[in-house]
Motif scaffolding. Structure first.
Motif: not given
Length: 169
Positions: A47-70
């Motif tokens: 659930l949180e991963r989906g919410q964070i990925e949706d949040w990222i889509k609405n940001q002006n900067e890009d975020f990249y997944p790390m191996k540790m799940n953040y």
């Protein structure tokens, strides 16, 4: 006679052993309790991963997944030289919720901390291993890698994903 029957009935009901709602301190969880806990954690993480990925889509900067799940806002962070246990680092960070509300006004600051002896959130330690002097990054951390089910008993509530603004000094 009716009073005696009611009294004995209540007495018998009061003597019934009730199942504990949680294990006693130092107790061992049953397989069923462990499965319930694992499923809860797994479902919360999805659930949180989906919410964070949706949040990222609405940001002006890009975020990249790390191996540790953040996630981190630096695409090349994992490609930088990784610091080893025994190396030291000084850093500070601010903690925000996902509405960009700063949870603590003063930063958390640590000087000359030695890798391998951290008492810090794992994503912070992981990101710091790749960061250089004066580098700043933003981390998006699911609750399981943050303060988890219990929060910090202050500003961070239970099951709260966090944004961390991290800087190497």
């Amino acid at each position: 006679m009716k009073k005696l029957i009611v009294f004995y009935s209540l007495l018998m009901i009061g003597c019934v052993e009730h199942a504990p709602t949680h294990p006693p301190v130092g107790g061992i969880l049953s397989e069923k309790d462990l499965d319930i806990s694992k499923n809860r954690s797994k479902n919360l993480n999805i659930l949180e991963r989906g919410q964070i990925e949706d949040w990222i889509k609405n940001q002006n900067e890009d975020f990249y997944p790390m191996k540790m799940n953040y996630w981190v806002n630096d695409a090349n962070l994992q490609n930088q030289n990784r610091k080893s246990n025994g190396d030291s680092i000084s850093y500070l960070y601010y903690i925000y919720d996902f509405d960009w509300v700063k949870l603590y006004e003063t930063p958390i600051e640590n000087k000359n901390v030695v890798f391998g002896h951290f008492q810090e959130l794992k994503p912070i330690e992981d990101a710091l291993r790749y960061m250089g002097k004066d580098q700043e990054v933003t981390l998006l951390i699911p609750s399981a890698l943050g303060y988890g089910t219990y929060g910090d008993n202050d500003q961070i509530s239970n099951d709260m994903p966090l944004i961390i603004k991290l800087k190497v000094l």
